[in-house]
Write a protein that holds these residues in place. Structure first.
Motif: not given
Length: 59
Positions: A7-8, A10-12, A14-15
């Protein structure tokens, strides 16, 4: 696999893609293409992780 690390990541990923799109004028011209390719690879791998996690959710 550890879902919190996925999850971390994936978030990074896309960020990073969002920041590169929003700030594309401030990125130096020689760095635009390599950074875009790296971001594209990271986002593609993030999509793979999303699909893989959803496929192995029931097992």
């Amino acid at each position: 696999m550890n879902s919190s690390t996925n999850l971390i990541f994936i978030i990074l990923a896309f960020s990073l893609g969002a920041v590169l799109i929003w700030k594309k004028e401030t990125v130096p011209a020689p760095m635009r293409r390599p950074m875009a390719l790296v971001a594209l690879l990271l986002i593609a791998f993030a999509f793979f992780l999303i699909v893989y996690s959803s496929v192995t959710l029931g097992t």
